[in-house]
Design an enzyme around this catalytic site. Structure first.
Site, PDB file in Angstrom:
ATOM      1  CG  HIS A  76      -1.703   1.208   1.449  1.00 50.68           C
ATOM      2  ND1 HIS A  76      -1.398   2.089   2.461  1.00 50.68           N
ATOM      3  CD2 HIS A  76      -2.751   1.750   0.784  1.00 50.68           C
ATOM      4  CE1 HIS A  76      -2.245   3.113   2.415  1.00 50.68           C
ATOM      5  NE2 HIS A  76      -3.077   2.932   1.414  1.00 50.68           N
ATOM      6  CD  GLU A  79      -2.536   2.849  -3.514  1.00 48.93           C
ATOM      7  OE1 GLU A  79      -2.868   4.044  -3.400  1.00 48.93           O
ATOM      8  OE2 GLU A  79      -3.043   1.926  -2.826  1.00 48.93           O
ATOM      9  CG  HIS A  80      -0.149   6.320  -0.495  1.00 47.59           C
ATOM     10  ND1 HIS A  80      -0.607   7.470   0.114  1.00 47.59           N
ATOM     11  CD2 HIS A  80      -1.145   5.415  -0.358  1.00 47.59           C
ATOM     12  CE1 HIS A  80      -1.816   7.259   0.607  1.00 47.59           C
ATOM     13  NE2 HIS A  80      -2.166   6.020   0.340  1.00 47.59           N
ATOM     14  CD  GLU A 151      -5.046   5.220   3.107  1.00 45.13           C
ATOM     15  OE1 GLU A 151      -3.890   5.589   2.838  1.00 45.13           O
ATOM     16  OE2 GLU A 151      -5.749   4.582   2.299  1.00 45.13           O
TER      17      GLU A 151
END
Lengths: 432, 420
Positions: A76, A79-80, A151
């Site tokens: 994840h 991905e950012h 998040e």
């Protein structure tokens, strides 16, 4: 469904879904990337989705003979960070084309997408650059800690997310499906540029990726752009390692207190799960079983309603992937334990009686309708295509398989599912 | 895709349709708009649930659900929303297009019949709704209201609006209050049915490949001789004597900051589009002022977004942050707003927001659900236009127009939900 070469020089394979009048063009590009295009000529928009078979569960792998373990939440985080290149961030570039861009990481895939009504070519070029220009420095990696930290905290406060995550933690002893996709504030603090490059080199090879485009596009033009932009990738060998997972659940009950006004529950039935994916037929059989058994027209649903144990938030889900398979019943309930007890009681009865012929026919039509509706949504088509490619299922075969499913298929499938001796109840209760 | 066609059935009731053969689904809906009012909101909301649970033809919930499943998983559902100082109750049915049914039956005509039956021939006994249906739906609606607290982002936004608009109809929740739902009588629900059908503004819509004539005639039969006056306005507040500040504490890991602003209430289509464009520049896209400064530069949050509500003339900005960063985030938001008001908008900011908004408008042409919302919202604001018309308006909006609208933005309420 028919498969044929469509005769144009590009060597596309044409896949036709006759029932719904949908066509797909598939090509293995010389760069290594598989490209699938579903043209919708009378649409105003185009949607592009590119995915790699790399999600949160791929945290242990062997790359070029070397065994690697990365911190929880790395897929994840990557991905950012992929949105940034040395020249700037991709959002700024998309802003010039008007495309709406995003990305997501699940347990087993990471996908990047855009949808646009103009300047498709430029947006596709940006997408190709984005996945081919990793740029990670200690500074850029550190900057994301605060953003992803928030998040993670947002999800920690989400009772819907926690009820499912807690369930997976209680069902699975060893399989990394029991770890939160985004990791924790502590584990992401361990992520370095080197770790991100290691994952990038292991999984962002074009031979490990699939691009699907749905909408008003010309397949030949897509290939021209791919020819110009994509570097030829030599295949790499990356093997994900999954630990052995016992059949039995780890715990049969798990509970957390959060500020909620109505408790939430998720009742999961763990299944035997080979290190491979379920086939389309198995998935359709499960959809039919769950619709017939727990849909809003079922006797179970009615009983739970009459006993005031569920509301319209009640639903079912089948989670499956490499090494994990679980049927989940979830919803809000004033008395989760009682709701779970009734579901288990009715499951025992279902195993005795099987699904009836009449219930099968009604559920078949309902599931058939759901498949048809998904063709109206470019994003649903694209994620279905990417899923099919990664799991070895055939694109668009569901609509023909569903017509042929028999009662014995259904009841055979049922034997491997919904074991009341192997389930777990996860509950989120309010704070006293 | 055909043009949008609007037929007035009688004063206050209209039938809208688009024939579009691109989709595998057809949609049909009835939207009933009544003034938002504490006395009637709960009854209208509960009525919408009771109506979709059963009807004269299918007097049992399970039988109706099975009928929908057999009709290729057709859906039938109520939705309730606040739209300016109005409550809009929409009953929608959606199902497979006739061309794709397995044995050639006409799904769309059955759906039309079903929706008419749901609206006009409910499951009544001695002139009242079935008691079991009412009690089941009452319990579920109360759980629905309670569950709005479960999602803290939604809860914080609702509390901010409730506080900001406390002396206006807009403060009434879309479902009414828990107490009001609990106190509803059979008679009040029956009255709400009569009132909504006979006195509210009615916007009917059919979208998909089917010929809308059938549905038009079905609705016309009921509504033709029932004209109604549909006035009512939305309260617009421009002066804020004092900024309201409310802080609540919960056991949460992430604190929520919601800032409620008064904004321009659009007087024409251009202002409506320009208000949306202004909000996009401020905090509606990944290149907006709030995203690039509050998230990317200062790493304060995962989300910090603005959205303007053109039905009410308000704007909300919300973010999820560390408790220690609440003040810093509020300051960062106010700084970006100050820049916007002073006309500090780069050409890049303006152009990228324009492209993003146009992309959203034009994309809505590819989804029947999005098209339906776009047209019905425009109609309810008496500013009906097509997505293409809206996209064309975007092109002509100047920086000065944006700045003028930004200057009308005033902070009214700050709601913080903090962890302990």
């Amino acid at each position: 469904m028919q498969t044929a070469n469509c005769g144009i020089e590009m060597n596309f394979t044409e896949i036709t879904n006759e029932r719904f009048g949908e066509k797909y063009y598939k090509l293995h590009h010389k760069s290594g990337l598989d490209i699938i295009i579903c043209p919708k000529k009378d649409f105003n928009s185009s949607y592009a989705l590119i995915g790699t078979h790399f999600g949160s569960i791929n945290s242990k792998f062997i790359h070029n003979g070397k065994k690697v373990t990365v911190p929880d939440g790395t897929a994840h985080y990557l991905e950012h960070k992929l949105f940034e290149s040395e020249e700037g961030d991709a959002f700024t570039l998309y802003a010039k084309t008007g495309a709406s861009a995003n990305a997501y990481t699940s347990f087993d895939v990471t996908c990047y997408l855009f949808s646009c009504t103009d300047k498709f070519d430029e947006s596709l070029e940006i997408l190709f650059d984005l996945i081919q220009s990793p740029y990670f420095t200690p500074e850029t990696v550190a900057k994301e800690q605060g953003i992803i930290g928030q998040e993670i905290k947002m999800y920690q406060d989400s009772p819907e997310w926690k009820v499912t995550m807690n369930l997976l933690q209680a069902l699975y002893h060893n399989h990394p499906i029991n770890i939160d996709i985004a990791g924790t504030v502590e584990t992401i603090a361990e992520i370095t540029p080197e770790i991100l490059y290691e994952c990038y080199n292991s999984y962002y090879n074009l031979n490990n990726m699939v691009l699907c485009i749905v909408g008003n596009v010309d397949p030949e033009r897509v290939i021209e752009i791919a020819d110009n932009k994509l570097k030829i990738n030599e295949p790499v060998h990356t093997e994900s390692i999954f630990p052995d997972e016992p059949y039995e659940v780890k715990q049969s009950y798990t509970e957390q207190k959060l500020p909620v006004a109505v408790p939430l529950f998720a009742l999961g039935f763990k299944e035997k799960a080979p290190k491979s994916f379920a086939g389309t037929k198995e998935l359709i059989c499960t959809s039919i079983i769950l619709k017939a058994f727990a849909g809003s027209g079922s006797s179970l649903y009615r009983r739970l309603l009459d006993e005031k144990l569920i509301n319209s938030s009640f639903g079912t889900e089948y989670m499956e992937g490499c090494g994990y398979r679980t049927v989940i019943f979830e919803g809000e309930s004033r008395d989760p334990e009682k709701a779970a007890e009734i579901i288990k009681e009715e499951v025992i009865k279902l195993h005795q009686s099987g699904v009836s012929e009449q219930d099968l026919e009604i559920a078949r039509r309902s599931v058939y309708g759901e498949i048809a509706y998904s063709f109206d949504s470019p994003s649903a088509i694209a994620s279905e295509v990417i899923n099919a490619e990664f799991t070895g299922r055939k694109i668009s075969e569901a609509s023909s398989i569903i017509a042929e499913i028999t009662l014995s298929d259904i009841n055979e499938r049922l034997k491997d599912q919904l074991d009341t001796g192997n389930c777990c109840l996860s509950v989120i209760k309010g704070i006293d | 895709m055909s043009d949008f066609v609007r037929n007035e059935i009688c004063e206050g009731v209209a039938f809208n349709s688009i024939v579009d053969t691109r989709f595998k689904i057809s949609r049909i809906s009835a939207s009933l708009a009544a003034p938002l009012n504490k006395k009637t909101a709960a009854a209208n909301a509960l009525l919408s649930c009771v109506l979709t649970r059963s009807c004269k033809k299918f007097p049992d919930f399970t039988a109706l659900s099975r009928e929908l499943d057999a009709l290729y998983g057709a859906s039938l559902y109520p939705s309730v929303r606040r739209f300016g100082d109005f409550q809009v109750i929409t009953i929608s049915a959606a199902g497979l297009d006739d061309r794709y049914s397995l044995d050639g039956e006409s799904v769309s005509s059955q759906l039309t019949e079903l929706l008419c039956s749901i609206l006009f021939e409910p499951n009544l006994k001695d002139g009242l709704f079935n008691e079991d249906d009412v009690e089941q739906e009452r319990r579920q609606l109360i759980e629905n209201i309670d569950a709005e607290f479960n999602d803290k982002r939604t809860y914080a936004i609702n509390r901010c609006i409730e506080t900001m608009c406390r002396n206006e109809p807009f403060s009434v929740g879309r479902f009414g209050s828990r107490e009001d739902v609990t106190a509803l009588t059979q008679e009040s629900i029956f009255n709400s049915w009569k009132q909504l059908l006979d006195n509210s503004r009615v916007e009917l819509a059919m979208l998909g490949s089917a010929d809308p004539e059938n549905a038009y005639q079905g609705f016309k039969k009921y509504f033709a001789d029932k004209p109604r006056k549909t006035g009512g306005t939305t309260t617009v507040v421009k002066d804020i004597p004092e900024i309201k500040r409310i802080t609540e504490t919960e056991e949460i890991s992430q604190s929520k900051l919601v800032m409620g602003f008064r904004a321009a209430y659009p007087e024409n289509k251009t202002q409506l589009v320009a208000n949306s464009l202004m909000s996009a520049i401020l905090g509606g896209t990944p290149t907006s002022k709030l995203f690039t400064n509050v998230r990317e530069k200062q790493s304060l949050c995962y989300y910090c977004a603005s959205r303007v509500d053109n039905s009410k003339g308000i704007m909300l900005i919300d973010s999820g942050v560390e408790i220690k960063n609440i003040e810093k985030t509020e300051e960062a938001v106010m700084e970006q707003l100050r820049l916007l008001k002073n006309g500090c908008i780069t050409d890049d900011e303006l152009n990228s927001a324009k492209l993003a908004i146009k992309n959203a408008y034009i994309s809505s042409l590819d989804s029947l659900g999005a098209l339906q919302s776009f047209y019905i919202n425009g109609i309810l604001l008496d500013k009906a236009m097509s997505p293409l018309e809206a996209a064309a308006i975007v092109d002509d909006i100047s920086k000065d127009q944006i700045t003028e609208l930004a200057k009308q933005i005033k902070l009214d309420t700050v709601f913080s939900l903090i962890g302990n």
